[in-house]
Design a protein around this motif. Structure first.
Motif, PDB file in Angstrom:
ATOM      1  N   MET A   1       0.855  -1.191   0.000  1.00 23.73           N
ATOM      2  CA  MET A   1       0.000   0.000   0.000  1.00 23.73           C
ATOM      3  C   MET A   1       0.888   1.237   0.000  1.00 23.73           C
ATOM      4  SD  MET A   1      -3.258   0.612  -0.012  1.00 23.73           S
ATOM      5  CE  MET A   1      -3.925  -0.900   0.697  1.00 23.73           C
ATOM      6  N   SER A   2       0.738   2.092  -1.003  1.00 25.98           N
ATOM      7  CA  SER A   2       1.564   3.287  -1.078  1.00 25.98           C
ATOM      8  C   SER A   2       1.073   4.327  -0.084  1.00 25.98           C
ATOM      9  CB  SER A   2       1.524   3.877  -2.492  1.00 25.98           C
ATOM     10  OG  SER A   2       0.257   4.439  -2.758  1.00 25.98           O
ATOM     11  N   ALA A   3       1.988   5.233   0.290  1.00 30.81           N
ATOM     12  CA  ALA A   3       1.619   6.257   1.272  1.00 30.81           C
ATOM     13  C   ALA A   3       0.520   7.161   0.734  1.00 30.81           C
ATOM     14  CB  ALA A   3       2.849   7.078   1.643  1.00 30.81           C
ATOM     15  N   ASN A   4       0.386   7.260  -0.566  1.00 32.89           N
ATOM     16  CA  ASN A   4      -0.579   8.175  -1.165  1.00 32.89           C
ATOM     17  C   ASN A   4      -2.018   7.733  -0.965  1.00 32.89           C
ATOM     18  OD1 ASN A   4      -1.085  10.576  -2.665  1.00 32.89           O
ATOM     19  ND2 ASN A   4      -1.607   9.319  -4.427  1.00 32.89           N
ATOM     20  N   ASN A   5      -2.248   6.461  -0.673  1.00 30.39           N
ATOM     21  CA  ASN A   5      -3.623   6.009  -0.469  1.00 30.39           C
ATOM     22  C   ASN A   5      -3.825   5.377   0.903  1.00 30.39           C
ATOM     23  OD1 ASN A   5      -2.220   3.666  -0.944  1.00 30.39           O
ATOM     24  ND2 ASN A   5      -3.200   3.238  -2.920  1.00 30.39           N
ATOM     25  N   ALA A   6      -2.923   5.665   1.835  1.00 33.80           N
ATOM     26  CA  ALA A   6      -3.069   5.231   3.218  1.00 33.80           C
ATOM     27  C   ALA A   6      -3.202   6.478   4.077  1.00 33.80           C
ATOM     28  CB  ALA A   6      -1.858   4.408   3.652  1.00 33.80           C
ATOM     29  N   PHE A   7      -4.313   6.583   4.784  1.00 29.50           N
ATOM     30  CA  PHE A   7      -4.615   7.829   5.490  1.00 29.50           C
ATOM     31  C   PHE A   7      -4.790   7.609   6.988  1.00 29.50           C
ATOM     32  CE2 PHE A   7      -6.298   8.448   1.150  1.00 29.50           C
ATOM     33  CZ  PHE A   7      -5.495   9.528   0.774  1.00 29.50           C
ATOM     34  N   HIS A   8      -4.249   8.546   7.764  1.00 29.73           N
ATOM     35  CA  HIS A   8      -4.410   8.549   9.216  1.00 29.73           C
ATOM     36  C   HIS A   8      -5.547   9.504   9.558  1.00 29.73           C
ATOM     37  CE1 HIS A   8      -2.590   9.606  13.415  1.00 29.73           C
ATOM     38  NE2 HIS A   8      -3.596   8.762  13.512  1.00 29.73           N
ATOM     39  N   ILE A   9      -6.574   8.999  10.203  1.00 35.04           N
ATOM     40  CA  ILE A   9      -7.765   9.779  10.511  1.00 35.04           C
ATOM     41  C   ILE A   9      -7.890   9.974  12.021  1.00 35.04           C
ATOM     42  CG2 ILE A   9     -10.258   9.991  10.186  1.00 35.04           C
ATOM     43  CD1 ILE A   9      -8.604   9.824   7.563  1.00 35.04           C
ATOM     44  N   ALA A  10      -7.971  11.228  12.455  1.00 34.14           N
ATOM     45  CA  ALA A  10      -8.254  11.535  13.854  1.00 34.14           C
ATOM     46  C   ALA A  10      -9.757  11.399  14.081  1.00 34.14           C
ATOM     47  CB  ALA A  10      -7.794  12.944  14.191  1.00 34.14           C
ATOM     48  N   VAL A  11     -10.131  10.651  15.101  1.00 32.54           N
ATOM     49  CA  VAL A  11     -11.541  10.377  15.381  1.00 32.54           C
ATOM     50  C   VAL A  11     -11.923  10.988  16.729  1.00 32.54           C
ATOM     51  CG1 VAL A  11     -13.283   8.580  15.746  1.00 32.54           C
ATOM     52  CG2 VAL A  11     -11.472   8.248  14.031  1.00 32.54           C
ATOM     53  N   LEU A  12     -12.761  12.011  16.698  1.00 34.41           N
ATOM     54  CA  LEU A  12     -13.250  12.668  17.907  1.00 34.41           C
ATOM     55  C   LEU A  12     -14.751  12.383  17.989  1.00 34.41           C
ATOM     56  CD1 LEU A  12     -10.528  14.077  17.237  1.00 34.41           C
ATOM     57  CD2 LEU A  12     -11.554  16.225  17.987  1.00 34.41           C
ATOM     58  N   ALA A  13     -15.107  11.340  18.727  1.00 37.05           N
ATOM     59  CA  ALA A  13     -16.509  10.917  18.777  1.00 37.05           C
ATOM     60  C   ALA A  13     -17.375  11.892  19.550  1.00 37.05           C
ATOM     61  CB  ALA A  13     -16.612   9.518  19.383  1.00 37.05           C
ATOM     62  N   GLY A  14     -16.816  12.508  20.607  1.00 34.89           N
ATOM     63  CA  GLY A  14     -17.528  13.559  21.315  1.00 34.89           C
ATOM     64  C   GLY A  14     -18.509  13.084  22.367  1.00 34.89           C
ATOM     65  N   ASP A  15     -19.660  13.749  22.433  1.00 35.89           N
ATOM     66  CA  ASP A  15     -20.640  13.560  23.506  1.00 35.89           C
ATOM     67  C   ASP A  15     -21.980  13.071  22.960  1.00 35.89           C
ATOM     68  OD1 ASP A  15     -18.860  14.870  25.484  1.00 35.89           O
ATOM     69  OD2 ASP A  15     -19.329  16.703  24.369  1.00 35.89           O
ATOM     70  N   GLY A  16     -22.873  12.715  23.881  1.00 35.20           N
ATOM     71  CA  GLY A  16     -24.239  12.344  23.495  1.00 35.20           C
ATOM     72  C   GLY A  16     -24.254  11.237  22.465  1.00 35.20           C
TER      73      GLY A  16
ATOM     74  N   ILE B   1      -5.366  18.054  20.107  1.00 37.23           N
ATOM     75  CA  ILE B   1      -5.024  19.074  19.110  1.00 37.23           C
ATOM     76  C   ILE B   1      -3.808  18.643  18.302  1.00 37.23           C
ATOM     77  CG2 ILE B   1      -4.313  21.473  18.800  1.00 37.23           C
ATOM     78  CD1 ILE B   1      -5.904  22.106  21.372  1.00 37.23           C
ATOM     79  N   LYS B   2      -2.817  18.050  18.967  1.00 37.50           N
ATOM     80  CA  LYS B   2      -1.614  17.574  18.261  1.00 37.50           C
ATOM     81  C   LYS B   2      -1.965  16.453  17.286  1.00 37.50           C
ATOM     82  CE  LYS B   2       3.057  15.775  19.053  1.00 37.50           C
ATOM     83  NZ  LYS B   2       3.657  16.703  18.079  1.00 37.50           N
ATOM     84  N   LEU B   3      -2.839  15.541  17.714  1.00 34.52           N
ATOM     85  CA  LEU B   3      -3.287  14.460  16.823  1.00 34.52           C
ATOM     86  C   LEU B   3      -3.953  15.034  15.581  1.00 34.52           C
ATOM     87  CD1 LEU B   3      -4.104  11.509  16.091  1.00 34.52           C
ATOM     88  CD2 LEU B   3      -6.147  11.873  17.504  1.00 34.52           C
ATOM     89  N   CYS B   4      -4.838  16.009  15.778  1.00 38.95           N
ATOM     90  CA  CYS B   4      -5.535  16.621  14.652  1.00 38.95           C
ATOM     91  C   CYS B   4      -4.554  17.291  13.696  1.00 38.95           C
ATOM     92  CB  CYS B   4      -6.562  17.634  15.150  1.00 38.95           C
ATOM     93  SG  CYS B   4      -7.958  16.905  16.036  1.00 38.95           S
ATOM     94  N   GLU B   5      -3.509  17.883  14.257  1.00 39.65           N
ATOM     95  CA  GLU B   5      -2.500  18.552  13.436  1.00 39.65           C
ATOM     96  C   GLU B   5      -1.721  17.553  12.588  1.00 39.65           C
ATOM     97  OE1 GLU B   5       1.158  21.764  14.060  1.00 39.65           O
ATOM     98  OE2 GLU B   5       0.235  20.768  15.784  1.00 39.65           O
ATOM     99  N   GLU B   6      -1.511  16.358  13.121  1.00 40.91           N
ATOM    100  CA  GLU B   6      -0.686  15.363  12.434  1.00 40.91           C
ATOM    101  C   GLU B   6      -1.492  14.461  11.496  1.00 40.91           C
ATOM    102  OE1 GLU B   6       1.098  13.345  15.700  1.00 40.91           O
ATOM    103  OE2 GLU B   6       2.637  14.897  16.047  1.00 40.91           O
ATOM    104  N   ALA B   7      -2.803  14.369  11.700  1.00 43.48           N
ATOM    105  CA  ALA B   7      -3.629  13.448  10.916  1.00 43.48           C
ATOM    106  C   ALA B   7      -3.885  13.997   9.511  1.00 43.48           C
ATOM    107  CB  ALA B   7      -4.956  13.200  11.629  1.00 43.48           C
ATOM    108  N   ASP B   8      -4.285  13.097   8.608  1.00 43.46           N
ATOM    109  CA  ASP B   8      -4.632  13.508   7.244  1.00 43.46           C
ATOM    110  C   ASP B   8      -6.002  14.177   7.191  1.00 43.46           C
ATOM    111  OD1 ASP B   8      -2.370  12.458   5.604  1.00 43.46           O
ATOM    112  OD2 ASP B   8      -2.980  10.568   6.524  1.00 43.46           O
TER     113      ASP B   8
END
Length: 359
Positions: free
Chosen positions: A1-16, A64-71
């Motif tokens: 899998m090339s880096a161009n189609n592998a994505f790191h996603i930050a997941v903030l599920a939140g509340d409720g 915040i750092k995770l969000c900054e680093e994620a795709d």
């Protein structure tokens, strides 16, 4: 899998109901992995009212750092009516992220899915397919946390800058051009109150300047009150609208109501580098934990994320994956699926199962 189609996603599920609608969206993306050349790594992080109760902060620095680093960033829903800052405002990391990452373009699509009821007579035959673009860092929201309140009065200040307005309008024209290439009208309307406020006359003037660079896009200028009246009469006449922050906050709820409600409405907050994708609805604590939450808006927000990643990285496979999610949602509703907010019996699990099956 090339880096161009592998994505790191930050997941903030939140509340409720945030975590309840996030889980189906991640299931859909995991199924997309099996059907495409895409790969996802999901990292979950805390944000919202519950985190504030536990720590005194809406988000830890690590989030915040995770969000900054994620795709890209996926967000469920944050805030609870009963949890407030000392100034009585709600905990809203979704708004804070817009300021932290300069996410100036709030994209709120409103498309009537076949089989979904609309309060507008004739909408099932004429169709509704529009996008509200809401400036997300300035306008009246620039005063958030800065307003002055005395015993005698309260004052908030609206801010509109040339730099942000130029970027917002360039983004809006490009989106209109992309829609035109896909067979949509590709028309763009500037919505304001330029007949009363100098700030909105300034806003419209910049729109007119940018319009000269995009002669193939049909443009219009509308006052927000007239626009609101037109939306609930002939919503099929609209394609793309761009407007100030507070107006966009209100108008996007109107357009969501035309297509079945906030549970059906996806959204994105996009900047030059970063983007957050979340449903338009709130945390709905009154139905939390009951399996009633409609995950459609969250699932469609995940599709918007893929489309943004496709555009950012020039990856056609991600655009095709986004289209496949949209088609799967359409197929699920066309088959007779009816969420509980429409008087049906399909809850979170049923809707998720139907979309996954359609994929």
């Amino acid at each position: 899998m090339s880096a161009n189609n592998a994505f790191h996603i930050a997941v903030l599920a939140g509340d409720g109901i945030g975590p309840e609608v996030m889980a189906p969206a991640l299931e859909v993306l995991r199924k997309i992995e099996t059907k495409s050349g895409l790969s996802f790594r999901f990292t979950e992080a805390p944000a919202g009212a519950n985190n504030y109760l536990a720590t005194g902060k809406s988000m830890p620095d690590s989030t915040i750092k995770l969000c900054e680093e994620a795709d890209a960033i996926l967000l469920g829903a944050c805030g609870l009516p009963s949890v407030r800052y000392p100034d009585n405002t709600e905990i809203a990391p979704q708004i804070e992220l817009r300021f932290i990452f300069d996410l100036y373009a709030g994209v709120r699509p409103a498309r009537l899915i076949p089989g979904v009821p609309s309060p507008i007579v004739g909408a099932d035959q004429r169709g509704i397919d529009m996008v509200v673009i809401r400036e997300s860092t300035e306008g009246l929201f620039a005063s958030m946390g800065k307003g002055v309140v005395t015993h005698e009065d309260a004052r908030e200040t609206m801010v509109i800058t040339r730099r942000t307005s130029e970027r917002l309008f360039e983004f809006s024209f490009r989106l209109a051009e992309r829609r035109k290439a896909r067979g949509k009208p590709g028309a763009l309307a500037c919505v304001d109150k330029a007949n009363v406020f100098k700030a909105f006359a300034f806003f419209r003037g910049i729109f007119d300047e940018i319009a000269k660079r995009h002669p193939d896009v049909k443009t219009d200028r509308l006052y927000v009150d007239a626009c609101s009246a037109m939306l609930v009469k002939r919503p099929w006449d609209f394609d793309v609208m761009v407007m100030e922050n507070m107006f966009g906050d209100i108008v996007s709820d109107i357009t969501a109501s035309l297509i079945g409600g906030l549970g059906m409405a996806p959204s994105a907050d996009i900047g030059d580098k970063y983007a957050v994708f979340q449903p338009c609805h709130g945390t709905a604590p009154d139905i939390m934990g009951q399996g009633k939450a409609n995950p459609t808006g969250m699932i469609l927000s995940a599709a918007m994320m893929l489309d943004w990643l496709a555009d950012k990285h020039g990856l056609e496979g991600a655009a095709e994956a986004a289209d496949s999610i949209d088609r799967a949602v359409d197929k699920a509703y066309a088959s007779g699926m009816k969420p509980m907010e429409f008087g049906g019996s399909d809850g979170t699990a049923g809707i998720t199962k139907a979309v996954l099956a359609a994929l």
